[in-house]
Design an enzyme around this catalytic site. Structure first.
Site, PDB file in Angstrom:
ATOM      1  N   SER A 253     -85.215 -14.176 -77.117  1.00  0.00           N
ATOM      2  CA  SER A 253     -83.871 -14.736 -77.100  1.00  0.00           C
ATOM      3  C   SER A 253     -83.257 -14.825 -78.476  1.00  0.00           C
ATOM      4  CB  SER A 253     -83.895 -16.121 -76.454  1.00  0.00           C
ATOM      5  OG  SER A 253     -84.452 -17.035 -77.370  1.00  0.00           O
ATOM      6  N   LYS A 254     -81.958 -14.695 -78.451  1.00  0.00           N
ATOM      7  CA  LYS A 254     -81.166 -14.794 -79.669  1.00  0.00           C
ATOM      8  C   LYS A 254     -81.449 -16.126 -80.360  1.00  0.00           C
ATOM      9  CE  LYS A 254     -76.247 -15.039 -80.538  1.00  0.00           C
ATOM     10  NZ  LYS A 254     -74.946 -14.772 -79.936  1.00  0.00           N
TER      11      LYS A 254
END
Ligand code: GLU
Length: 484
Positions: A253-254
């Protein structure tokens, strides 16, 4: 076998996701292995998500990773253009052909109408899929709506009976009853194709033989195949790839900073290490080998080595690869890459940087960790005198004052502050005093660095600090002992 043609088809989001990069890699390896043609296609039909400069990020990342394409937007090719938005006009004739043959229809339902019918269906406990409402419009109704300029989309008309199936080269036989397939939108109101339509038209028009992409498209592929059939086109081979995950439950995830190629580069991971490791996330060569150059990957790659179980991206394993790749760098290349991190830590403090680099190269796991590792060179951290105790080194709090005094005397007499001279002075002096090396060198290293683990030992650190700073630290450490 006809000549292999594959495509990597990223959407320009501004970032290269590691999952996307791995798709590109497998696509590249497969293509090179089969002496095929590797095509880059930019899928930008979602104009709402347009990001300035995003295409450049794709070019730069692929080039940095050593994946060159044979046809693409910047270099052209026989089936140009390679940017989907520039192909906009090519989709309508195919959509019209599908409408004519009954495999697609115009849908004038508004967002509100759809919303309402969805809610009603869901209130009944049904899962909603488009109810083919507009399939029931008469030609007259359609014509008058068109004449009135009503906005509409074009939907696929999926059959209500039978099933669609295909064989994926990774996931095996996939079958879906047709009545579970929804009538997906092919052309949007603005005339732009959806991914669902564009991928079929473009893959066919570009002569793609093998579609290699993430498994999120696996469940829609039966619908794509119905379109291929309706248009009378051969269906390509499919190679769907399991999602790259952080662990069995979480995607990269970012927010966790583990999703994008650029995150890793910024932190000081080497592209070669990343590519080497990424190749092994979901594929194995069938033997024990772990280290691969790109050419070796091409050589070793085979679809049979791809796994359909979730691909876990283990950052620790990547870091292990990175450490190895850093260790194998030519020293001057290491120095060049480490320099900004040295600068960040030392902030102008004069130092023999090439020597520091020598000491650090074998200890650097990720470049971003350098500043923490050498911060003590700029400023010695506060430390507990318990660190002087080390049985194995024959050092104790009791022996430390004498040991540091001896070291102080030996160091202060050195004429020229070189590493060999420091070594010579200390070794001779320690032997003459009849002490064990550790009894003096251990507390000396603690006094100079304030920490248990350092790159290099007492001699190297004394050298790097320079005479003045080394003696200053030694004196303050001795003073702290007597005052404490
Ligand atoms: N544009 C799609 C994506 O970025 C490509 C999928 C495909 O390779 O067909 O997910």
């Amino acid at each position: 076998m006809t000549k292999v043609r594959t495509r990597f088809a990223p959407s320009p989001t501004g970032f290269m996701h590691l999952g996307g990069l791995r798709t590109a890699l497998y696509c590249y390896l497969f293509t090179r292995k089969h002496q095929g043609t590797f095509i880059l296609r930019i899928e930008d039909t979602d104009q709402e998500r347009f990001v300035e400069g995003a295409t450049q990020v794709i070019y730069d990342t692929l080039r940095a990773c050593g994946m060159n394409w044979d046809e693409g937007p910047d270099i052209g090719g026989p089936v140009a253009p390679y940017i989907q938005s520039q192909r906009k006009d090519s989709y309508l004739p195919h959509a019209e052909r599908l409408i004519k043959s009954g495999h697609a229809y115009r849908c004038f339902c508004t967002r509100e109408e759809l919303q309402q019918r969805r809610e009603t269906a869901e209130a009944r406990g049904d899962t909603w899929k488009y109810d083919k409402h507009c399939l029931g419009l008469s030609q007259e109704e359609i014509d008058s709506k068109l004449a009135a300029g009503l906005p509409h989309v074009v939907r696929q008309n999926t059959p209500l009976t039978g099933e669609s199936s295909f064989d994926d080269l990774v996931f095996g036989h996939i079958a879906a009853p047709n009545d579970t397939l929804d009538d997906m939108v092919l052309l949007k109101q603005d005339g732009m194709p959806t991914y669902n339509f564009a991928n079929v038209v473009d893959d066919h028009t570009m002569g793609i033989t093998h579609v290699i992409r993430g498994m999120e498209y696996l469940s829609s592929t039966p619908k794509y195949n119905l379109l291929y059939q309706a248009l009378g086109w051969p269906i390509p081979q499919y190679i769907h790839l399991p999602t790259v995950m952080r662990d069995s439950k979480h995607k990269l995830s970012k927010r966790d900073g583990d999703a994008y190629y650029s995150d890793f580069v910024k932190r000081g991971y080497l592209t070669e290490a990343l590519i080497n490791y990424l190749a092994l996330v979901g594929w194995n060569p069938g033997d024990e080998r772990e280290f691969f150059t790109m050419d070796e990957l091409v050589d070793a790659f085979s679809v049979a080595g791809l796994s359909k179980s979730p691909a876990i991206f283990d950052i620790n394993k990547l870091t292990w690869f990175n450490t190895e790749y850093i260790r194998r760098l030519p020293p001057d290349e290491y120095l060049q890459l480490a320099q900004p991190w040295f600068d960040k830590a030392l902030q102008g403090q004069p130092m023999d940087i090439p020597r520091l680099a020598q000491l650090m190269q074998g200890r650097t796991e990720v470049f971003e960790r350098i500043p923490d590792m050498i911060a003590f060179l700029r400023e010695r951290p506060a430390f507990d005198s318990a660190l002087y105790d080390n049985k194995k080194q024959k050092s104790s709090l009791d022996s430390t004052p004498g040991a540091l005094e001896l070291a102080r005397g030996l160091l202060s007499q050195i004429q020229e502050w070189t590493e060999p001279n420091i070594h010579q002075a200390l070794m001779t002096g320690i032997a003459a005093a009849g002490l064990k090396n550790g009894t003096v060198l251990w507390p000396l290293r603690i006094a100079l660095s304030g920490q248990l683990s350092t790159p290099g030992g007492a001699i190297e650190i004394a050298y790097l600090l320079g005479r003045e700073e080394a003696l200053r630290r030694l004196d303050s450490a001795r003073a702290a002992l007597t005052s404490g």
